[in-house]
Design an enzyme around this catalytic site. Structure first.
Site, PDB file in Angstrom:
ATOM      1  N   LYS A  59     -10.287  -6.303  -6.391  1.00 27.60           N
ATOM      2  CA  LYS A  59     -11.030  -5.086  -6.700  1.00 27.60           C
ATOM      3  C   LYS A  59     -10.082  -3.941  -7.029  1.00 27.60           C
ATOM      4  O   LYS A  59     -10.340  -3.141  -7.916  1.00 27.60           O
ATOM      5  CB  LYS A  59     -11.866  -4.659  -5.475  1.00 27.60           C
ATOM      6  CG  LYS A  59     -12.958  -5.644  -5.096  1.00 27.60           C
ATOM      7  CD  LYS A  59     -13.572  -5.319  -3.728  1.00 27.60           C
ATOM      8  CE  LYS A  59     -13.198  -6.350  -2.696  1.00 27.60           C
ATOM      9  NZ  LYS A  59     -13.984  -6.333  -1.458  1.00 27.60           N
ATOM     10  N   LYS A  88      -3.538 -12.016  -8.549  1.00 33.66           N
ATOM     11  CA  LYS A  88      -4.743 -12.493  -7.864  1.00 33.66           C
ATOM     12  C   LYS A  88      -5.905 -11.568  -8.209  1.00 33.66           C
ATOM     13  O   LYS A  88      -5.702 -10.363  -8.402  1.00 33.66           O
ATOM     14  CB  LYS A  88      -4.487 -12.583  -6.356  1.00 33.66           C
ATOM     15  CG  LYS A  88      -4.856 -11.368  -5.620  1.00 33.66           C
ATOM     16  CD  LYS A  88      -4.885 -11.449  -4.122  1.00 33.66           C
ATOM     17  CE  LYS A  88      -5.197 -10.007  -3.719  1.00 33.66           C
ATOM     18  NZ  LYS A  88      -5.593  -9.690  -2.443  1.00 33.66           N
ATOM     19  N   LYS A  94       0.835  -1.210   0.000  1.00 30.97           N
ATOM     20  CA  LYS A  94       0.000   0.000   0.000  1.00 30.97           C
ATOM     21  C   LYS A  94       0.866   1.254   0.000  1.00 30.97           C
ATOM     22  O   LYS A  94       0.520   2.260  -0.616  1.00 30.97           O
ATOM     23  CB  LYS A  94      -0.930   0.011   1.220  1.00 30.97           C
ATOM     24  CG  LYS A  94      -2.105  -0.959   1.096  1.00 30.97           C
ATOM     25  CD  LYS A  94      -3.309  -0.298   0.438  1.00 30.97           C
ATOM     26  CE  LYS A  94      -4.344  -1.289  -0.069  1.00 30.97           C
ATOM     27  NZ  LYS A  94      -4.923  -2.112   0.994  1.00 30.97           N
TER      28      LYS A  94
HETATM   29  P1  AMP Z   1     -11.352  -8.417   0.666  1.00 36.54           P
HETATM   30  O1  AMP Z   1     -12.206  -8.115  -0.480  1.00 36.54           O
HETATM   31  O2  AMP Z   1      -9.917  -8.079   0.456  1.00 36.54           O
HETATM   32  O3  AMP Z   1     -11.898  -7.915   1.970  1.00 36.54           O
HETATM   33  O4  AMP Z   1     -11.365 -10.006   0.763  1.00 36.54           O
HETATM   34  C1  AMP Z   1     -12.439 -10.721   1.295  1.00 36.54           C
HETATM   35  C2  AMP Z   1     -12.072 -12.182   1.400  1.00 36.54           C
HETATM   36  O5  AMP Z   1     -11.910 -12.734   0.083  1.00 36.54           O
HETATM   37  C3  AMP Z   1     -10.731 -12.406   2.120  1.00 36.54           C
HETATM   38  O6  AMP Z   1     -10.844 -13.567   2.921  1.00 36.54           O
HETATM   39  C4  AMP Z   1      -9.767 -12.617   1.008  1.00 36.54           C
HETATM   40  O7  AMP Z   1      -8.666 -13.412   1.383  1.00 36.54           O
HETATM   41  C5  AMP Z   1     -10.623 -13.327  -0.031  1.00 36.54           C
HETATM   42  N1  AMP Z   1     -10.121 -13.089  -1.381  1.00 36.54           N
HETATM   43  C6  AMP Z   1     -10.039 -11.889  -2.008  1.00 36.54           C
HETATM   44  N2  AMP Z   1      -9.530 -12.016  -3.244  1.00 36.54           N
HETATM   45  C7  AMP Z   1      -9.269 -13.342  -3.411  1.00 36.54           C
HETATM   46  C8  AMP Z   1      -8.726 -14.122  -4.485  1.00 36.54           C
HETATM   47  N3  AMP Z   1      -8.356 -13.556  -5.630  1.00 36.54           N
HETATM   48  N4  AMP Z   1      -8.595 -15.457  -4.306  1.00 36.54           N
HETATM   49  C9  AMP Z   1      -8.972 -16.041  -3.142  1.00 36.54           C
HETATM   50  N5  AMP Z   1      -9.495 -15.366  -2.095  1.00 36.54           N
HETATM   51  C10 AMP Z   1      -9.636 -14.027  -2.216  1.00 36.54           C
END
Ligand code: AMP
Ligand code: TRP
Length: 349
Positions: free
Chosen positions: A221, A218, A138
């Protein structure tokens, strides 16, 4: 112990976590996870984490949280944050979280977590926070806004989990370093003030890292390489059709390599016949465009009930707000008990 020591991990079928340490520990092992309201939910969120939230509802006493405090480190528009918080709650309900079987709430509705975070910061060396990979990332990606929340982020995460003395934490692999740091913080607290909290353990699905439409990074968003779950069908079609496939398959007649093709990999999660689809690619019987078109169909079919439910719930915001309010209210006695214990142990009472 070294921070890099890997935490024990599980796939979809976790063994129950070790018995919680405190004498007044909950009778059932608790499960907790948080998700940021920082944009539209995508299939990486679902395949990597949300599917497990749903599966674990019946195994553990499960608590799921939309982490708006965390989102403030990157989202600064109040109306956008409010809208996305409600959208994320709606999405989680549409995907199968059942308020009768789990507790769903918004992080800032139980603000005691901020107090616990402060207390945790007093047992957390700055060096631990400074070497968190997401903080370093970040700092590079938003150099104009290296706010302190980015640094303290993992301490707030540790507080999220153990405020409820939860120990089972379904997340994607990108959260492994955060989870490890949470364990370290909890251990540091227990060492200084006596056994109080169980150490959180990550639980992974069979798809702990879902790659994005670019096929290399990966799905995320913030990168914008997502396949959204609740976007209009045309948008989902556009996102899937833009996917990078096997870059060595140039001509339609070249054999494909499903092992390195993200479209083929995603087919594993949207039908039982993926091996047939892979065979079509290997023998060049099918082309990448055919395989993508089929993936669009499969994704739309898979999420059709959730998409319908999402539309219904979006039309009834009071229902969603009611679920979130009831969730925060239900947690109050747990929070009061934990905070009373912690204040007592730290000499604040
Ligand atoms: P976030 O949107 O960063 O708050 O992620 C929400 C959940 O989704 C967290 O547990 C992340 O680890 C999981 N997550 C987000 N992106 C991925 C991805 N590309 N592959 C697997 N898990 C993901
Ligand atoms: N950091 C997590 C993410 O970005 C969200 C999160 C906040 C979380 N608090 C948590 C995840 C507690 C698990 C447990 O995805």
């Amino acid at each position: 112990r070294a921070m890099s020591e890997p935490a024990p991990t599980h796939t979809l079928d976790p063994t129950p976590a070790p018995a919680p340490v405190a004498a007044d520990a909950p009778a059932r092992v608790r499960c907790f996870s948080g998700i940021q309201p920082s944009g539209a939910p995508h299939i990486g969120n679902d395949l990597g984490a949300i599917r497990n939230y749903v599966a674990l509802q019946d195994r553990f006493e499960s608590i799921y949280c939309i982490v708006d405090f965390h989102a403030l480190t990157t989202t600064h528009d109040p109306e956008v944050l409010r809208r996305r918080t409600r959208e994320m709650a709606t999405a989680l309900l549409a995907l199968g979280l059942d308020p009768g079987r789990c507790t769903l709430f918004v992080q800032s509705h139980r603000p005691e977590v901020a107090e616990l975070m402060w207390l945790f910061l007093t047992v957390t060396p700055v060096s631990w926070l400074e070497r968190t990979p997401s903080y370093k990332e970040k700092r590079e990606n938003q150099p104009e806004d290296v706010n302190h929340g980015l640094l303290t982020y993992p301490a707030l995460m540790a507080a999220d989990i153990v405020l409820y003395k939860a120990s089972v934490v379904p997340v994607g692999r990108d959260q492994a370093a955060h989870l490890e740091l949470s364990r370290e913080i909890v251990r540091a607290f227990n060492n200084r003030y006596g056994p109080t909290f169980p150490e959180p353990q990550a639980v992974y699905t069979e798809a702990p890292v879902v790659l994005g439409t670019d096929g290399v990074r990966k799905m995320s968003k913030s990168i914008g390489n997502t396949i959204e779950i609740f976007a209009p069908a045309d948008e989902i079609r556009r996102q899937v059709m833009s996917m990078v496939t096997d870059t060595q398959r140039i001509k339609r007649t070249d054999p494909g390599r499903p092992e390195v093709c993200n479209v083929c990999q995603l087919h594993r999660f949207f039908g039982d016949d993926y091996e047939e689809i892979w065979d079509g690619e290997r023998t060049a019987r099918t082309g990448c465009v055919d395989t993508k078109k089929l993936l669009v169909e499969r994704i739309l079919r898979h999420y059709a009930p959730a998409r319908e439910r999402y539309a219904e719930l979006m039309a009834s915001p009071a229902t969603v707000d009611g679920v979130l309010e009831a969730g925060a209210a239900r947690l109050r006695p747990i929070v009061d008990a934990t905070m009373a214990e912690v204040r007592e142990k730290m000499g604040l009472r």
